[in-house]
Motif scaffolding. Structure first.
Motif, mmCIF file in Angstrom:
data_model
loop_
_atom_site.group_PDB
_atom_site.id
_atom_site.type_symbol
_atom_site.label_atom_id
_atom_site.label_comp_id
_atom_site.label_asym_id
_atom_site.label_seq_id
_atom_site.Cartn_x
_atom_site.Cartn_y
_atom_site.Cartn_z
ATOM 1 N N VAL A 30 28.699 39.283 36.554
ATOM 2 C CA VAL A 30 30.081 38.857 36.312
ATOM 3 C C VAL A 30 31.030 40.028 36.523
ATOM 4 C CG1 VAL A 30 31.725 38.074 34.541
ATOM 5 C CG2 VAL A 30 29.511 36.928 34.798
ATOM 6 N N ARG A 31 30.649 41.198 36.051
ATOM 7 C CA ARG A 31 31.501 42.376 36.223
ATOM 8 C C ARG A 31 31.782 42.642 37.707
ATOM 9 N NH1 ARG A 31 29.790 43.178 31.347
ATOM 10 N NH2 ARG A 31 30.653 44.570 29.821
ATOM 11 N N GLN A 32 30.785 42.411 38.554
ATOM 12 C CA GLN A 32 30.970 42.610 39.994
ATOM 13 C C GLN A 32 31.855 41.529 40.603
ATOM 14 O OE1 GLN A 32 26.957 42.772 41.531
ATOM 15 N NE2 GLN A 32 26.906 45.009 41.361
ATOM 16 N N ALA A 33 31.670 40.289 40.177
ATOM 17 C CA ALA A 33 32.396 39.170 40.773
ATOM 18 C C ALA A 33 33.805 38.994 40.207
ATOM 19 C CB ALA A 33 31.608 37.875 40.567
ATOM 20 N N LEU A 34 34.044 39.480 39.019
ATOM 21 C CA LEU A 34 35.295 39.219 38.307
ATOM 22 C C LEU A 34 36.565 39.542 39.103
ATOM 23 C CD1 LEU A 34 36.181 38.061 35.595
ATOM 24 C CD2 LEU A 34 36.139 40.379 34.668
ATOM 25 N N PRO A 35 36.638 40.691 39.787
ATOM 26 C CA PRO A 35 37.876 40.959 40.555
ATOM 27 C C PRO A 35 38.146 39.914 41.635
ATOM 28 C CG PRO A 35 36.582 42.970 40.301
ATOM 29 C CD PRO A 35 35.724 41.840 39.806
ATOM 30 N N ARG A 36 37.104 39.412 42.274
ATOM 31 C CA ARG A 36 37.297 38.402 43.315
ATOM 32 C C ARG A 36 37.601 37.030 42.722
ATOM 33 N NH1 ARG A 36 34.779 42.540 43.778
ATOM 34 N NH2 ARG A 36 32.740 41.670 43.792
ATOM 35 N N VAL A 37 37.041 36.716 41.571
ATOM 36 C CA VAL A 37 37.414 35.467 40.896
ATOM 37 C C VAL A 37 38.902 35.520 40.571
ATOM 38 C CG1 VAL A 37 37.074 34.012 38.853
ATOM 39 C CG2 VAL A 37 35.091 35.089 39.953
ATOM 40 N N ARG A 38 39.334 36.630 40.017
ATOM 41 C CA ARG A 38 40.758 36.814 39.676
ATOM 42 C C ARG A 38 41.628 36.704 40.924
ATOM 43 N NH1 ARG A 38 43.883 35.797 35.840
ATOM 44 N NH2 ARG A 38 45.453 35.354 37.359
ATOM 45 N N GLN A 39 41.193 37.346 42.015
ATOM 46 C CA GLN A 39 41.938 37.311 43.275
ATOM 47 C C GLN A 39 42.080 35.870 43.785
ATOM 48 O OE1 GLN A 39 39.739 38.657 46.768
ATOM 49 N NE2 GLN A 39 41.580 39.646 47.557
ATOM 50 N N LEU A 40 41.004 35.107 43.727
ATOM 51 C CA LEU A 40 41.025 33.728 44.197
ATOM 52 C C LEU A 40 41.952 32.868 43.339
ATOM 53 C CD1 LEU A 40 40.036 31.532 46.101
ATOM 54 C CD2 LEU A 40 37.988 31.316 44.654
ATOM 55 N N ILE A 41 41.880 33.037 42.029
ATOM 56 C CA ILE A 41 42.765 32.299 41.130
ATOM 57 C C ILE A 41 44.222 32.639 41.432
ATOM 58 C CG2 ILE A 41 43.512 32.069 38.720
ATOM 59 C CD1 ILE A 41 40.507 32.441 37.952
ATOM 60 N N ASP A 42 44.513 33.917 41.597
ATOM 61 C CA ASP A 42 45.887 34.345 41.891
ATOM 62 C C ASP A 42 46.374 33.766 43.216
ATOM 63 O OD1 ASP A 42 46.041 35.806 39.540
ATOM 64 O OD2 ASP A 42 45.664 37.748 40.520
ATOM 65 N N ARG A 43 45.527 33.796 44.244
ATOM 66 C CA ARG A 43 45.898 33.235 45.550
ATOM 67 C C ARG A 43 46.179 31.745 45.431
ATOM 68 N NH1 ARG A 43 41.966 33.158 49.567
ATOM 69 N NH2 ARG A 43 43.631 32.416 50.915
ATOM 70 N N ALA A 44 45.309 31.040 44.692
ATOM 71 C CA ALA A 44 45.493 29.593 44.534
ATOM 72 C C ALA A 44 46.802 29.296 43.817
ATOM 73 C CB ALA A 44 44.313 28.995 43.774
ATOM 74 N N ARG A 45 47.068 30.000 42.746
ATOM 75 C CA ARG A 45 48.308 29.768 42.001
ATOM 76 C C ARG A 45 49.522 30.043 42.872
ATOM 77 N NH1 ARG A 45 46.091 32.494 36.413
ATOM 78 N NH2 ARG A 45 45.016 30.622 35.653
ATOM 79 N N SER A 46 49.483 31.127 43.648
ATOM 80 C CA SER A 46 50.607 31.464 44.529
ATOM 81 C C SER A 46 50.822 30.415 45.608
ATOM 82 C CB SER A 46 50.378 32.824 45.193
ATOM 83 O OG SER A 46 50.419 33.847 44.235
ATOM 84 N N ALA A 47 49.735 29.791 46.061
ATOM 85 C CA ALA A 47 49.814 28.776 47.114
ATOM 86 C C ALA A 47 50.130 27.384 46.575
ATOM 87 C CB ALA A 47 48.488 28.740 47.888
ATOM 88 N N GLY A 48 50.201 27.249 45.256
ATOM 89 C CA GLY A 48 50.443 25.936 44.663
ATOM 90 C C GLY A 48 49.214 25.043 44.663
ATOM 91 N N THR A 49 48.047 25.654 44.796
ATOM 92 C CA THR A 49 46.778 24.927 44.785
ATOM 93 C C THR A 49 46.315 24.762 43.342
ATOM 94 O OG1 THR A 49 46.162 25.835 46.937
ATOM 95 C CG2 THR A 49 44.361 25.020 45.563
ATOM 96 N N ASP A 50 45.828 23.567 43.008
ATOM 97 C CA ASP A 50 45.332 23.333 41.651
ATOM 98 C C ASP A 50 44.183 24.286 41.316
ATOM 99 O OD1 ASP A 50 47.065 21.220 41.134
ATOM 100 O OD2 ASP A 50 45.614 19.693 41.761
ATOM 101 N N VAL A 51 44.224 24.828 40.119
ATOM 102 C CA VAL A 51 43.115 25.612 39.562
ATOM 103 C C VAL A 51 42.602 24.806 38.381
ATOM 104 C CG1 VAL A 51 42.401 27.768 38.487
ATOM 105 C CG2 VAL A 51 44.150 27.793 40.295
ATOM 106 N N ILE A 52 41.336 24.414 38.487
ATOM 107 C CA ILE A 52 40.731 23.571 37.456
ATOM 108 C C ILE A 52 39.548 24.313 36.857
ATOM 109 C CG2 ILE A 52 39.650 21.347 36.943
ATOM 110 C CD1 ILE A 52 41.018 20.295 39.554
ATOM 111 N N TYR A 53 39.610 24.541 35.572
ATOM 112 C CA TYR A 53 38.498 25.165 34.854
ATOM 113 C C TYR A 53 37.576 24.053 34.378
ATOM 114 C CZ TYR A 53 41.132 29.515 34.718
ATOM 115 O OH TYR A 53 41.799 30.667 35.071
#
Length: 181
Positions: A30-53
């Motif tokens: 998780v520590r390795q993947a976390l920055p990219r998970v965060r990056q993907l969430i940020d990109r989705a939010r900026s693009a107006g794409t739904d983020v569903i947990y």
């Protein structure tokens, strides 16, 4: 994939207390993947794409998402949860089993939103991500997996799971920064 298809980023089981037998190897991944998970969430939010947990309920059958968030943030590994917390616009679905679809309202939610393409990130690659990709595939969703934004317990099984998702389910394996939203 057609550019006009609506996408949703699905964040799988990232709200976690890490209070289980396989927590140590998972937390390292998780520590390795976390920055990219965060990056993907940020990109989705900026693009107006739904983020569903879509998150495990920790066996708390009377819980709702606020309780799950509180339990994870009060635990000793809140540093793995805080960077990927849902915002006010994020949707939240509670699950009890491995698949994000199994006895959850997710399929209905996606259909009502016109989503045809799901982007999977989170944990655990060789378990919940794999089963969720299969269930998305059999429901005729286009599936992408952000291969650098998923965490595993067993690297060899995760590699095999990613190959299965690509070969058997037609999933696109892409880096988080290259995901089409």
């Amino acid at each position: 994939m057609s550019q006009d298809r609506r996408s949703a980023v699905i964040v799988i089981d990232m709200i976690n207390t890490y209070d289980h037998p396989d927590a140590e190897p998972l937390m390292a991944s998780v520590r390795q993947a976390l920055p990219r998970v965060r990056q993907l969430i940020d990109r989705a939010r900026s693009a107006g794409t739904d983020v569903i947990y879509v998150n495990d309920n920790f066996g708390r059958w009377r819980s709702h998402h606020d309780e799950l968030l509180a339990a994870a943030l009060e635990g000793p590994h809140a540093d793995l949860v805080e960077p990927v917390l849902p915002d006010a616009e994020s949707l939240f679905v509670v699950k009890a089993r491995h698949s994000i679809f199994y006895q959850t309202p997710l399929e209905y939610l996606l259909q009502q939103s016109g989503v045809e393409h799901v982007v999977l990130c989170g944990q655990v690659t060789e378990q919940c991500v794999l089963y969720s990709a299969l269930d998305a595939h059999i429901r005729h969703f286009d599936v992408s997996v952000a291969r650098d934004a998923v965490a595993c317990i067993h690297e060899d099984l995760a590699d095999a799971a990613l190959r299965m998702m690509e070969r058997n389910m037609g999933a696109r394996l892409v880096r988080a920064r290259d995901v089409e939203l």
